[in-house]
Design a protein around this motif. Sequence first.
Motif, mmCIF file in Angstrom:
data_model
loop_
_atom_site.group_PDB
_atom_site.id
_atom_site.type_symbol
_atom_site.label_atom_id
_atom_site.label_comp_id
_atom_site.label_asym_id
_atom_site.label_seq_id
_atom_site.Cartn_x
_atom_site.Cartn_y
_atom_site.Cartn_z
ATOM 1 N N PHE A 38 -5.395 1.054 -5.839
ATOM 2 C CA PHE A 38 -5.784 1.134 -4.439
ATOM 3 C C PHE A 38 -6.988 0.234 -4.159
ATOM 4 O O PHE A 38 -7.076 -0.378 -3.092
ATOM 5 C CB PHE A 38 -6.125 2.568 -4.054
ATOM 6 N N ALA B 90 0.828 -1.205 0.000
ATOM 7 C CA ALA B 90 0.000 0.000 0.000
ATOM 8 C C ALA B 90 0.862 1.255 0.000
ATOM 9 O O ALA B 90 0.590 2.213 -0.729
ATOM 10 C CB ALA B 90 -0.934 -0.005 1.210
ATOM 11 N N THR C 158 -4.920 4.008 0.663
ATOM 12 C CA THR C 158 -4.307 2.738 1.063
ATOM 13 C C THR C 158 -4.996 2.103 2.262
ATOM 14 O O THR C 158 -4.582 1.032 2.699
ATOM 15 C CB THR C 158 -2.814 2.946 1.386
ATOM 16 N N PHE D 131 0.941 4.060 -2.895
ATOM 17 C CA PHE D 131 0.696 5.473 -2.614
ATOM 18 C C PHE D 131 1.765 6.337 -3.282
ATOM 19 O O PHE D 131 1.457 7.351 -3.926
ATOM 20 C CB PHE D 131 0.692 5.716 -1.106
#
Length: 213
Positions: free
Chosen positions: A87, A12, A61, A16
Amino acid sequence: MDGREHRLRTQADAAFIRGWLRNPLKIGAVSPSSRALARRMAEAVPAEPSDGIVVELGPGTGVVTAGLLEAGIAPENLVCLEYQPEFCTLLRARFPRVHVLQGDAYEPPPALAGFLRERRLRAVVSSLPLMTKPEPERVRAVAGYLDLLPPGAPFIQFSYALSAPVRATLVDADVAVSPWIKRNLPPARVITYRRNEASPSAGGLPAFVAVPR
């Protein structure tokens, strides 16, 4: 934290950074929200109705998503609307019982209307980068979601700005602003909008929500 969760969080964080590098204005932040910010946002969600739907806008996330679940919101009552497909994939892996919809929170997909057709909306929790949008678009978005919420239910937004992203008078709402949350990078505040009485435009889905035929 078990090995699977550690792996997903690492993925995650990497997603990002990739998303921010591709389109900083879509992401809006320089780092994922902190757990302290997530807890403060979750605290603003009312306890009742316990079976009501909580809609999270721009979960990214999943830091705020995790905070909402830790606060006791049942995953089957949480609907996340995320723009970035990458995501969405990560959110579904991390939170398999949460409803994750891919779409634009400024032009919500018909599937969102489906969740709200027979369920009361408990709160809207937003991590949208509102300040990257012109004021008319910000007003339209916040007012649209307030139209969906029953009187007294909150639209919860965080912001890094010194002023609220939408002036309360422009959306016919009361606004409450938290102290600065310094354990966030950069420091942020939680801004909560509420309408204590139904506005003249309330009572149905706003124009920007497409209702399936």
